[in-house]
Design a protein around this motif. Sequence first.
Motif, short mmCIF file in Angstrom:
data_model
loop_
_atom_site.label_atom_id
_atom_site.label_comp_id
_atom_site.label_asym_id
_atom_site.label_seq_id
_atom_site.Cartn_x
_atom_site.Cartn_y
_atom_site.Cartn_z
N LYS A 254 -5.81 -7.20 11.45
CA LYS A 254 -4.75 -7.39 12.45
C LYS A 254 -3.77 -8.46 11.95
CE LYS A 254 -4.18 -8.64 17.34
NZ LYS A 254 -3.79 -10.07 17.30
N GLU A 255 -4.31 -9.57 11.46
CA GLU A 255 -3.47 -10.67 10.95
C GLU A 255 -2.71 -10.24 9.69
OE1 GLU A 255 -6.34 -12.45 13.69
OE2 GLU A 255 -6.54 -10.98 12.09
N LEU A 256 -3.35 -9.48 8.82
CA LEU A 256 -2.69 -9.02 7.59
C LEU A 256 -1.50 -8.12 7.92
CD1 LEU A 256 -5.80 -8.14 5.35
CD2 LEU A 256 -4.33 -10.15 5.16
N ARG A 257 -1.70 -7.22 8.87
CA ARG A 257 -0.61 -6.29 9.25
C ARG A 257 0.56 -7.04 9.89
NH1 ARG A 257 -4.85 -1.65 11.12
NH2 ARG A 257 -4.75 -0.41 9.20
N GLU A 258 0.25 -8.10 10.61
CA GLU A 258 1.32 -8.89 11.24
C GLU A 258 2.09 -9.73 10.22
OE1 GLU A 258 -0.80 -11.15 14.17
OE2 GLU A 258 -0.96 -9.47 15.57
N LYS A 259 1.41 -10.15 9.17
CA LYS A 259 1.98 -11.11 8.22
C LYS A 259 2.72 -10.46 7.03
CE LYS A 259 0.68 -15.37 5.80
NZ LYS A 259 -0.38 -16.33 5.50
N TYR A 260 2.26 -9.29 6.59
CA TYR A 260 2.80 -8.70 5.36
C TYR A 260 3.42 -7.33 5.61
CZ TYR A 260 -0.18 -12.34 3.40
OH TYR A 260 -0.77 -13.55 3.13
N ASP A 261 4.53 -7.08 4.92
CA ASP A 261 5.28 -5.84 5.11
C ASP A 261 4.84 -4.80 4.07
OD1 ASP A 261 7.13 -4.03 6.02
OD2 ASP A 261 8.77 -4.82 4.78
N VAL A 262 3.61 -4.33 4.24
CA VAL A 262 3.05 -3.32 3.34
C VAL A 262 1.99 -2.56 4.15
CG1 VAL A 262 1.25 -4.88 2.44
CG2 VAL A 262 2.01 -2.98 1.03
N PRO A 263 1.82 -1.26 3.93
CA PRO A 263 0.77 -0.55 4.68
C PRO A 263 -0.63 -1.04 4.28
CG PRO A 263 2.29 1.00 3.63
CD PRO A 263 2.58 -0.35 3.05
N PHE A 264 -1.50 -1.22 5.26
CA PHE A 264 -2.90 -1.58 5.01
C PHE A 264 -3.81 -0.47 5.50
CE2 PHE A 264 -1.03 -5.81 4.97
CZ PHE A 264 -1.76 -6.47 3.99
N ILE A 265 -4.81 -0.15 4.70
CA ILE A 265 -5.86 0.78 5.12
C ILE A 265 -7.13 -0.05 5.26
CG2 ILE A 265 -7.18 2.86 4.57
CD1 ILE A 265 -4.23 3.49 4.78
N GLY A 266 -7.76 0.03 6.42
CA GLY A 266 -8.99 -0.73 6.63
C GLY A 266 -10.21 0.15 6.49
N ILE A 267 -11.37 -0.49 6.50
CA ILE A 267 -12.62 0.25 6.42
C ILE A 267 -13.55 -0.24 7.52
CG2 ILE A 267 -13.11 -1.23 4.41
CD1 ILE A 267 -15.38 0.58 3.69
N GLU A 268 -13.91 0.67 8.40
CA GLU A 268 -14.80 0.34 9.51
C GLU A 268 -16.05 1.21 9.42
OE1 GLU A 268 -12.92 0.33 13.43
OE2 GLU A 268 -11.00 0.35 12.37
N PRO A 269 -17.17 0.72 9.97
CA PRO A 269 -18.38 1.56 9.96
C PRO A 269 -18.13 2.90 10.66
CG PRO A 269 -18.89 -0.69 10.65
CD PRO A 269 -17.39 -0.59 10.59
N ALA A 270 -18.68 3.97 10.07
CA ALA A 270 -18.44 5.34 10.58
C ALA A 270 -19.33 5.64 11.79
CB ALA A 270 -18.67 6.34 9.46
N ILE A 271 -19.16 4.85 12.84
CA ILE A 271 -19.99 5.00 14.03
C ILE A 271 -19.68 6.30 14.77
CG2 ILE A 271 -20.57 3.97 16.28
CD1 ILE A 271 -19.53 1.30 14.93
N LYS A 272 -18.39 6.64 14.83
CA LYS A 272 -17.97 7.79 15.64
C LYS A 272 -18.68 9.09 15.24
CE LYS A 272 -13.86 10.10 17.45
NZ LYS A 272 -12.39 10.19 17.39
N PRO A 273 -18.64 9.50 13.94
CA PRO A 273 -19.33 10.75 13.61
C PRO A 273 -20.83 10.70 13.88
CG PRO A 273 -18.53 9.63 11.62
CD PRO A 273 -17.93 8.93 12.78
N ALA A 274 -21.44 9.54 13.67
CA ALA A 274 -22.88 9.41 13.94
C ALA A 274 -23.16 9.56 15.43
CB ALA A 274 -23.38 8.06 13.44
N ALA A 275 -22.34 8.90 16.24
CA ALA A 275 -22.54 8.95 17.71
C ALA A 275 -22.28 10.35 18.27
CB ALA A 275 -21.62 7.93 18.38
N ILE A 276 -21.34 11.06 17.68
CA ILE A 276 -21.00 12.41 18.16
C ILE A 276 -22.10 13.42 17.79
CG2 ILE A 276 -19.41 14.36 17.78
CD1 ILE A 276 -17.14 12.24 17.61
N HIS A 277 -22.66 13.27 16.59
CA HIS A 277 -23.57 14.31 16.07
C HIS A 277 -25.05 14.01 16.26
CE1 HIS A 277 -20.24 16.54 14.42
NE2 HIS A 277 -19.82 15.48 13.76
#
Length: 260
Positions: free
Chosen positions: A84-107
């Motif tokens: 969140k802080e990186l996106r606010e501070k720098y003018d470049v696209p950021f891709i983050g990595i979060e645990p893949a909880i959603k597919p596990a919870a769905i399936h």
Amino acid sequence: MDKSTSPIGLFDSGIGGTSIWKEIHSLLPGENTIYLADSKNAPYGQKTKEEIIALSCKNTEYLLEKNCKLIVVACNTATTNAIKELREKYDVPFIGIEPAIKPAAIHTKTNAIGILATKGTLSSELFNKTISGFTGINVVEQVGYNLVSLIEEGKLESDAIKELLQKYLAPMIEANVDYLVLGCSHYPYLVPQIKEILPPHVKIIDSGEAVAKQTKKVLEADSMLNVSGLKTETLFYTNANPAVLKEILGNKYTVEQKDF
């Protein structure tokens, strides 16, 4: 200004984010990449939010000096605490990595999933916000204490790693989980050892493929895909002993030791 031939930058608290880099390189072989292993400061998972933000800014600024067109935060702890802080501070696209909880919870069929992650990820606001959306599912959380340090020391096959994994996975087996989410980019390198411990029906998932797809999507949307057809360059930098990073890459690439 056409940034299409500029490199994609990636950073992690060490060598783990190479698991993300491999997925991106596989999906986008025409892209130049720069990978930053901040192994000197690993692991991030035991640091304060403020420390993680400061390290993430330091890494980002180094990659921006190298003219990177997009930055992949190839670290769950840095993403959940600092993106969140990186996106606010720098003018470049950021891709983050979060645990893949959603597919596990769905399936899940057993209504029980396991997540192995760092303390910094599991205690973050972003992780807790994500997990609160899945009620009625037993989420067995486990901090992977000392796993990152052992991986950074090149001890993937050690008895110490196997003993820790047996201890950490036992409550998940007891809870009858059918999905294990790996919430740290270092952990995909432990999959062979994890498979020896878990029942064969348990599916192991990480975020690498999803991050690569999102990277491609953002580059396409911003007209920044490298379609030049020119020979690509892959640079790896570490601020610690390069031996482990070289070994994990199969000695195919040059690894430079830099102070950053």
